[in-house]
Design a protein around this motif. Structure first.
Motif, PDB file in Angstrom:
ATOM      1  N   HIS A  18       1.200  22.256  -4.984  1.00 55.13           N
ATOM      2  CA  HIS A  18       0.831  20.869  -4.720  1.00 55.13           C
ATOM      3  C   HIS A  18       0.305  20.738  -3.286  1.00 55.13           C
ATOM      4  CE1 HIS A  18       2.634  19.629  -8.473  1.00 55.13           C
ATOM      5  NE2 HIS A  18       3.779  20.203  -8.140  1.00 55.13           N
ATOM      6  N   CYS A  19      -0.723  19.891  -3.123  1.00 51.74           N
ATOM      7  CA  CYS A  19      -1.327  19.709  -1.802  1.00 51.74           C
ATOM      8  C   CYS A  19      -1.504  18.217  -1.525  1.00 51.74           C
ATOM      9  CB  CYS A  19      -2.677  20.430  -1.721  1.00 51.74           C
ATOM     10  SG  CYS A  19      -3.390  20.406  -0.065  1.00 51.74           S
ATOM     11  N   LEU A  20      -1.038  17.788  -0.357  1.00 51.20           N
ATOM     12  CA  LEU A  20      -1.140  16.391   0.046  1.00 51.20           C
ATOM     13  C   LEU A  20      -1.803  16.346   1.418  1.00 51.20           C
ATOM     14  CD1 LEU A  20      -0.420  13.361  -0.363  1.00 51.20           C
ATOM     15  CD2 LEU A  20       1.774  13.840   0.729  1.00 51.20           C
ATOM     16  N   ALA A  21      -2.935  15.649   1.524  1.00 46.76           N
ATOM     17  CA  ALA A  21      -3.651  15.513   2.795  1.00 46.76           C
ATOM     18  C   ALA A  21      -3.527  14.080   3.297  1.00 46.76           C
ATOM     19  CB  ALA A  21      -5.119  15.888   2.627  1.00 46.76           C
ATOM     20  N   LEU A  22      -3.364  13.940   4.604  1.00 47.03           N
ATOM     21  CA  LEU A  22      -3.262  12.624   5.237  1.00 47.03           C
ATOM     22  C   LEU A  22      -4.416  12.470   6.210  1.00 47.03           C
ATOM     23  CD1 LEU A  22       0.540  12.786   6.240  1.00 47.03           C
ATOM     24  CD2 LEU A  22      -0.425  12.083   4.042  1.00 47.03           C
ATOM     25  N   SER A  23      -5.039  11.300   6.229  1.00 42.72           N
ATOM     26  CA  SER A  23      -6.160  11.091   7.137  1.00 42.72           C
ATOM     27  C   SER A  23      -6.322   9.625   7.463  1.00 42.72           C
ATOM     28  CB  SER A  23      -7.457  11.626   6.536  1.00 42.72           C
ATOM     29  OG  SER A  23      -8.541  11.376   7.409  1.00 42.72           O
ATOM     30  N   ALA A  24      -6.665   9.360   8.725  1.00 42.47           N
ATOM     31  CA  ALA A  24      -7.022   7.999   9.116  1.00 42.47           C
ATOM     32  C   ALA A  24      -8.524   7.790   9.066  1.00 42.47           C
ATOM     33  CB  ALA A  24      -6.512   7.711  10.534  1.00 42.47           C
ATOM     34  N   THR A  25      -9.271   8.827   8.698  1.00 42.75           N
ATOM     35  CA  THR A  25     -10.729   8.764   8.649  1.00 42.75           C
ATOM     36  C   THR A  25     -11.166   8.467   7.230  1.00 42.75           C
ATOM     37  OG1 THR A  25     -10.782  10.460  10.355  1.00 42.75           O
ATOM     38  CG2 THR A  25     -12.838   9.979   9.233  1.00 42.75           C
ATOM     39  N   SER A  61       4.130   5.968  -5.273  1.00 42.05           N
ATOM     40  CA  SER A  61       4.200   6.051  -6.724  1.00 42.05           C
ATOM     41  C   SER A  61       3.162   7.025  -7.269  1.00 42.05           C
ATOM     42  CB  SER A  61       3.989   4.662  -7.328  1.00 42.05           C
ATOM     43  OG  SER A  61       3.959   4.722  -8.736  1.00 42.05           O
ATOM     44  N   ALA A  62       1.926   6.956  -6.733  1.00 45.36           N
ATOM     45  CA  ALA A  62       0.869   7.846  -7.212  1.00 45.36           C
ATOM     46  C   ALA A  62       1.196   9.298  -6.919  1.00 45.36           C
ATOM     47  CB  ALA A  62      -0.468   7.467  -6.567  1.00 45.36           C
ATOM     48  N   VAL A  63       1.705   9.570  -5.737  1.00 46.98           N
ATOM     49  CA  VAL A  63       2.047  10.949  -5.359  1.00 46.98           C
ATOM     50  C   VAL A  63       3.198  11.471  -6.211  1.00 46.98           C
ATOM     51  CG1 VAL A  63       3.024  12.358  -3.501  1.00 46.98           C
ATOM     52  CG2 VAL A  63       1.126  10.788  -3.024  1.00 46.98           C
ATOM     53  N   MET A  64       4.213  10.658  -6.438  1.00 43.48           N
ATOM     54  CA  MET A  64       5.351  11.094  -7.255  1.00 43.48           C
ATOM     55  C   MET A  64       4.916  11.386  -8.692  1.00 43.48           C
ATOM     56  SD  MET A  64       7.884  11.442  -5.337  1.00 43.48           S
ATOM     57  CE  MET A  64       8.441  10.979  -3.706  1.00 43.48           C
ATOM     58  N   THR A  67       2.876   8.832   7.150  1.00 50.49           N
ATOM     59  CA  THR A  67       3.940   9.838   7.274  1.00 50.49           C
ATOM     60  C   THR A  67       5.070   9.582   6.289  1.00 50.49           C
ATOM     61  OG1 THR A  67       3.389  10.095   9.615  1.00 50.49           O
ATOM     62  CG2 THR A  67       5.520  10.940   8.896  1.00 50.49           C
ATOM     63  N   GLU A  68       5.349   8.314   6.012  1.00 50.15           N
ATOM     64  CA  GLU A  68       6.431   8.010   5.076  1.00 50.15           C
ATOM     65  C   GLU A  68       6.117   8.538   3.683  1.00 50.15           C
ATOM     66  OE1 GLU A  68      10.109   6.680   3.744  1.00 50.15           O
ATOM     67  OE2 GLU A  68       9.321   6.991   5.784  1.00 50.15           O
ATOM     68  N   VAL A  69       4.845   8.470   3.274  1.00 50.00           N
ATOM     69  CA  VAL A  69       4.448   9.013   1.972  1.00 50.00           C
ATOM     70  C   VAL A  69       4.694  10.517   1.942  1.00 50.00           C
ATOM     71  CG1 VAL A  69       2.562   9.259   0.325  1.00 50.00           C
ATOM     72  CG2 VAL A  69       2.719   7.197   1.735  1.00 50.00           C
ATOM     73  N   ALA A  70       4.302  11.205   3.020  1.00 50.83           N
ATOM     74  CA  ALA A  70       4.504  12.649   3.095  1.00 50.83           C
ATOM     75  C   ALA A  70       5.985  12.996   3.097  1.00 50.83           C
ATOM     76  CB  ALA A  70       3.838  13.203   4.349  1.00 50.83           C
ATOM     77  N   GLY A  98       0.813  -1.212   0.000  1.00 49.10           N
ATOM     78  CA  GLY A  98       0.000   0.000   0.000  1.00 49.10           C
ATOM     79  C   GLY A  98       0.845   1.259   0.000  1.00 49.10           C
ATOM     80  N   GLN A  99       1.916   1.264   0.764  1.00 47.52           N
ATOM     81  CA  GLN A  99       2.809   2.420   0.776  1.00 47.52           C
ATOM     82  C   GLN A  99       3.457   2.634  -0.585  1.00 47.52           C
ATOM     83  OE1 GLN A  99       5.261   1.301   4.239  1.00 47.52           O
ATOM     84  NE2 GLN A  99       4.816   3.317   5.083  1.00 47.52           N
ATOM     85  N   ARG A 100       3.881   1.552  -1.212  1.00 44.58           N
ATOM     86  CA  ARG A 100       4.515   1.695  -2.522  1.00 44.58           C
ATOM     87  C   ARG A 100       3.556   2.280  -3.544  1.00 44.58           C
ATOM     88  NH1 ARG A 100       7.307  -3.006  -0.851  1.00 44.58           N
ATOM     89  NH2 ARG A 100       5.742  -4.427  -1.705  1.00 44.58           N
ATOM     90  N   ARG A 101       2.301   1.828  -3.501  1.00 44.13           N
ATOM     91  CA  ARG A 101       1.310   2.368  -4.433  1.00 44.13           C
ATOM     92  C   ARG A 101       1.078   3.846  -4.179  1.00 44.13           C
ATOM     93  NH1 ARG A 101      -1.458  -2.552  -3.239  1.00 44.13           N
ATOM     94  NH2 ARG A 101      -2.797  -1.402  -1.782  1.00 44.13           N
TER      95      ARG A 101
END
Length: 708
Positions: free
Chosen positions: A322-329, A182-185, A207-210, A176-179
């Motif tokens: 560019h905007c990146l949002a992180l959420s557990a919801t 890759s999508a963000v990059m 957090t690693e994606v961010a 999941g992290q790799r996907r």
């Protein structure tokens, strides 16, 4: 050895291998790798589970209560119907084939008045709702088009520093992290402003994606702003970013409201002249006094925790970048645009390899339980959290803990502590000098203490379900078995809803359960603040499930389509002997009624057989009927009837209708007659299978829509 096995010497090896192997008499066993991509987890039997006594919305009649599944006789054949109760105890029987017109509103806990079957104003309310949703959809589409026309920096970071930074990640990336990375990059390199949401359960590695995205931007000489809702979470992010990017030539600074004025001034100057590459902070970064020399990326952690005023400031800050949002919801207000693909979204659904579910127990408070939990954690070299809902509760809880475990090191944390003091407490906890941290829910988001494996939550009835899950996610991050104790007040009786909420947390303790719990929290506590003031009224009117459906259709520009009417003279029932659980039968009927592609019938058949065993004839007939209904949609058939003596067909009123009917009449000369708007085909059949085969034969010869 017993059983005649030759003596062997086992050994444990820490290796990274793709698969097990045998070499020189040594057998190495390796964990089976997680599959990449693929179909993903099987879809549930229903879009959202619908159970007896739930509230549901019928598109034609409004809100009613589900009273169960019944079987009636229709056309001489058994047919399952959903029983719905409306105002004044009036009942509506909904044929199972029409369950695509029924949408879940919420549990019976949702306090809402039932509509009336007679004299109600549901149709007018629904029409007004669809107009409002249409306006919302047009606004979202305009925003997306404006963003698509806007140019943004193409982020193409140097490969060397990126490899060095990625190599410092102490764990193996999950699929999941790799996907997500890759999508963000890919979006960062597109030349258009990225608007991407990463959804993941607690501890799944958002957090690693961010971090990868921020590093990519900073290595190109541009700036990054990382926003967190609390100073504690901001401090945690700052430490992670500095540790992972140390020695790579990037200046990373904090900016929070509690900083000394001189230190904050220095950071603001660094942002203005470009010397600060990455700023990690709270809402202080949104101040109008903050100026960036070349801002290219805004990262927002737990965006739903920011207020309305802060969101407006955030929109100004992220305009054109560019905007990146992180959420557990899983269904936050930030997901609204993603419903129809207007913003990028990645779901990290694979847990870290060593992560174990947190064992959860809800019970009345008992001092002996609290003491044994804290002492057991100390004995295995771990740390514990004790959480109370309010600052006012902390002194009593601290005194109690000190009296129960006098030999343990105890610290206290809450949001009113001076920033420097709070930071020192968290540093002490991270360094392992604190055995027990007594705190408010300030630790709810982002705190990453690998040695913390026990959490005790006092008065859990005062917390939301999602909040309890977030708190539970603070422990068990290091691979050891973790425990969560939800200790209620013995002198305060719990209501039925509260007991059900805490029971849900005990029951759903699997990895990834945050998605289920967040939806359950939304279901039980309501969606009043999900989409802001205006949309919350819409949600109260029709519920989350139907609102999302209507919004997605409006965004796609599709009209509400009427399902083809099928009368096939075959049983339409799921035998209780095959599937005893009524809720599962309802769910399967809903799944079948929503089938839109006839080719999906066979995979669904395999899934049902895998889960419940060989299909009886009645379920086979249901699947065949669902496939025919999907085919009729595709072919523009308004009504299809079949029986022992023939098949009748009514086409939708389209410009090519006459041409298609004439083609059928030529092909079936002598076997077809026209009756009003129907074509009736003389085809005899014995039994349900032949009836369905005759219907398929007629559809096989029907020219496609658009035939001239």
């Amino acid at each position: 050895m017993a059983g005649g096995w030759p003596p062997v010497t086992p050994a444990a090896l820490v290796l990274r291998v793709a698969a097990g192997f045998t070499f020189d008499g040594v057998t190495v066993l390796a964990q089976r790798p997680r599959t990449e991509g693929g179909a993903g987890p099987a879809a549930p039997l229903a879009p959202v589970d619908l159970s007896c006594d739930d509230l549901a919305v019928h598109l034609d009649y409004g809100i009613g209560a589900v009273r169960g599944l019944d079987t009636v006789e229709a056309g001489g054949q058994p047919e399952d119907v959903l029983v719905m109760e409306y105002a004044r105890e009036n009942r509506l029987l909904v044929p199972a084939a029409d369950l695509d017109r029924v949408w879940r509103y919420g549990s019976s806990d949702a306090r809402v008045a039932l509509d009336g079957l007679k004299g109600g104003n549901w149709i007018a309310r629904r029409a007004e709702l669809e107009r409002e949703i249409g306006r919302t959809a047009k606004s979202l589409v305009r925003q997306a088009k404006r963003r698509a026309r806007t140019k943004a920096p193409v982020i193409a970071p140097p490969a060397g520093p990126m490899r060095r930074m990625a190599a410092r990640f102490p764990y193996e990336e999950t699929a999941g992290q790799r996907r997500a990375i890759s999508a963000v990059m890919d979006e960062l390199a597109s030349g258009r402003p990225m608007d991407h949401l990463v959804c993941a359960d607690v501890g799944y590695g958002k957090t690693e994606v961010a971090l990868r995205a921020a590093a990519a931007v900073a290595f190109t000489g541009r700036q990054v702003a990382v926003l967190a809702p609390t100073s504690v979470l901001a401090r945690q992010h700052l430490e992670v970013f500095r540790r992972r990017l140390a020695g790579l030539g990037l200046r990373i600074e904090p900016l929070t409201g509690g900083m000394a004025a001189s230190a904050a001034k220095t950071v603001r100057e660094g942002l203005a002249d470009g010397s600060v590459a990455i700023a990690v902070g709270t809402h202080a970064l949104l101040s109008k006094t903050v100026r960036f020399a070349d801002l290219a990326l805004v990262v927002v952690d737990e965006e739903q925790r920011f207020g309305t005023v802060q969101k407006r400031a955030l929109a100004r800050l992220s305009a054109g970048v560019h905007c990146l949002a992180l959420s557990a919801t899983p269904v936050p207000r930030t997901l609204q645009g993603a419903l129809a693909g207007l913003r990028g979204v990645s779901v990290i659904d694979t847990p870290p390899v060593r992560r174990r579910p947190v064992r959860t127990r809800a019970a009345p408070y008992d001092p002996s339980v609290l003491r044994s939990a804290l002492m057991r954690e100390k004995a295995r070299g771990g740390q514990s959290f004790c959480v109370a809902p309010r600052i006012a509760d902390l002194p009593a809880l601290e005194a109690e803990v000190r009296a129960l475990v006098p030999g343990l090191s105890i610290a206290v944390a809450h949001g009113r502590l001076p920033v420097a003091e709070l930071d020192q407490v968290m540093v002490d906890v991270a360094e392992g000098t604190v055995d027990v941290l007594v705190s408010t829910p300030i630790i709810e988001t982002g705190i990453d203490i690998p040695r913390a494996n026990t959490i005790v939550i006092r008065r859990p009835d005062l917390f939301g379900l999602g909040q309890l899950h977030q708190l539970r996610g603070r422990v068990g991050r290091g691979g050891a078995q973790a425990y969560a104790y939800l200790l209620t007040d013995p002198d305060t009786p719990l209501g039925e809803r509260t007991e059900r909420r805490l029971g849900s947390l005990e029951a759903i303790e699997s990895l990834g359960g945050g998605f289920a719990l967040s939806l359950l929290d939304l279901d039980q506590r309501g969606a009043g603040d999900l989409l802001g003031t205006d949309q919350s009224g819409h949600l109260r009117l029709v519920g989350t499930e139907l609102y999302q459906h209507l919004l997605a259709r409006a965004l796609a520009g599709a009209e509400m389509d009427d399902a083809p009417e099928l009368r096939l003279g075959v049983p339409q029932t799921i035998p209780a002997a095959y599937l005893p659980e009524e809720d599962l039968r309802i769910g399967l009927h809903r799944r079948l009624s929503r089938l839109r592609d006839e080719t999906a019938a066979e995979p669904l058949r395999e899934e049902i057989e895998d889960r419940f065993g060989p299909l009886p004839e009645e379920v086979e007939l249901l699947l065949a009927t669902a496939a025919l209904r999907a085919r009729c949609r595709r072919l523009g058939v308004a009504a299809l009837a079949a029986g022992p003596s023939g098949v009748s067909l009514t086409l939708n009123d389209t410009p090519c209708r006459a041409v298609r009917e004439a083609a059928l009449e030529r092909l079936w000369t002598g076997q077809v007659r026209r009756t009003d708007d129907r074509l009736v085909f003389a085809l005899s059949a014995e039994g349900p299978s032949e009836i369905l085969n005759n219907a398929r034969t007629v559809l096989d010869q029907l020219p496609p829509v658009g035939t001239a």
